[in-house]
Design an enzyme around this catalytic site. Structure first.
Site, PDB file in Angstrom:
ATOM      1  CG  ASP A   1      -4.860   8.444   2.110  1.00 24.51           C
ATOM      2  OD1 ASP A   1      -5.954   9.189   2.233  1.00 24.51           O
ATOM      3  OD2 ASP A   1      -4.768   7.130   2.400  1.00 24.51           O
TER       4      ASP A   1
ATOM      5  CD  GLU B   1      -4.318   4.881   6.279  1.00 21.89           C
ATOM      6  OE1 GLU B   1      -3.684   4.616   5.112  1.00 21.89           O
ATOM      7  OE2 GLU B   1      -4.313   3.697   7.051  1.00 21.89           O
TER       8      GLU B   1
ATOM      9  CE  LYS C   1      -8.267   7.274   2.500  1.00 22.89           C
ATOM     10  NZ  LYS C   1      -7.294   6.001   2.946  1.00 22.89           N
TER      11      LYS C   1
ATOM     12  CE  LYS D   1      -4.139   0.188   5.174  1.00 18.82           C
ATOM     13  NZ  LYS D   1      -3.358   1.197   5.967  1.00 18.82           N
TER      14      LYS D   1
ATOM     15  CB  THR E   1       0.554   3.211  -1.767  1.00 15.53           C
ATOM     16  OG1 THR E   1      -0.038   2.270  -1.139  1.00 15.53           O
ATOM     17  CG2 THR E   1       1.724   3.995  -0.854  1.00 15.53           C
TER      18      THR E   1
ATOM     19  CB  CYS F   1      -5.137   4.503   0.387  1.00 15.24           C
ATOM     20  SG  CYS F   1      -4.922   3.834   2.027  1.00 15.24           S
TER      21      CYS F   1
HETATM   22  C1  C5J Z   1      -1.944   4.282   1.776  1.00 17.77           C
HETATM   23  C2  C5J Z   1      -1.054   2.732   3.412  1.00 17.77           C
HETATM   24  N1  C5J Z   1      -2.694   5.636   2.060  1.00 17.77           N
HETATM   25  N2  C5J Z   1      -0.239   2.369   2.470  1.00 17.77           N
HETATM   26  N3  C5J Z   1      -1.899   3.752   3.075  1.00 17.77           N
HETATM   27  O1  C5J Z   1      -2.173   3.674   0.920  1.00 17.77           O
HETATM   28  O2  C5J Z   1      -0.973   2.222   4.470  1.00 17.77           O
END
Ligand code: C5J
Length: 226
Positions: free
Chosen positions: A25, A73, A130, A133, A159, A163
């Site tokens: 992501d 995402e 996707k 997460k 993060t 995810c």
């Molecule tokens: C990810 C989020 N990619 N923090 N998404 O961690 O919403």
């Protein structure tokens, strides 16, 4: 046989032909102004530290033909794969699907949904879209990995505690050996980042290993199997 990588809680034995570098992501919506991360009130600057270690790791993987996979995402434009629970989460003015400076937030096809240009996928590198997460939920990631004989994952991206960690846990339960790049991951909350990395390798590697990108890159470059 394999490449020994200095890692927590103990050295990781990597087999590059059975390893994929999974980049989670690294999208404009999380890392640039006007995206989903910023709309949730986060300091996007916290995430940008992960860009250079991932870039260096991508260079090393591409130079040694190690498999690279990217995830994004996001949701279908009609939001039919967005649960009401996820849509309703938070109390912010801007939500998933709403118009933002980079197009509709976390919607496939919008500019904000794209991977940041510095880390763009190269031809032949799968990009997994996707809706959740975790990268295994409602995707064909597992089929792609099994088809290529992949048994080990080097995981990076954002993060760390959301995810990346969800994907780490999904992969762990599916029998993949996972190493998380400590400097190739980042969080809007530095204390969550540190805790998530500690959680990954606590209890003698409950979910896997943690190492800096430089350790993996050095092993790949050296290429001497022990
Ligand atoms: C990810 C989020 N990619 N923090 N998404 O961690 O919403």
């Amino acid at each position: 046989m394999g490449l020994s990588i200095g890692a927590r809680p103990y050295p990781f034995l990597m087999h590059p032909s059975r390893t994929a570098f999974l980049v989670i992501d690294m999208q404009r919506d999380f890392l640039e102004p006007g995206g989903f991360g910023a709309a949730l009130g986060n300091d996007i600057g916290q995430l940008r530290t992960a860009i250079m270690p991932i870039k260096l790791m991508l260079d090393a993987c591409r130079a040694t033909n190690m498999m690279v996979i990217h995830t994004r995402e996001g949701h279908r434009p009609d939001l039919s794969d967005l649960s009401a629970a996820k849509h309703a989460r938070g109390r912010f003015a801007t939500r998933i699907g709403d118009a933002g400076p980079m197009g509709r937030i976390l919607v496939r096809g919008a500019a904000g949904h794209e991977i940041i240009p510095e880390l763009a996928a190269q031809p032949g590198e799968p990009v997994i879209d996707k809706p959740g997460k975790g990268a295994f939920y409602a995707t064909d990631l597992e089929a792609i990995l099994r088809g290529r004989g992949i048994t080990q994952l080097i995981i990076a991206g954002v993060t760390t505690e959301v995810c990346v960690h969800t994907t780490l846990r999904e992969a762990n339960d599916r029998g993949f050996e996972c190493l998380v790049l400590e400097d190739g991951t980042a969080s809007y909350f530095p204390e969550f980042h540190r805790a998530a990395l500690d959680m990954a390798c606590a209890q003698d590697g409950i979910f896997g290993w943690v190492a800096p990108a430089s350790a993996v890159i050095a092993a790949l470059r050296e290429g001497t199997e022990s």
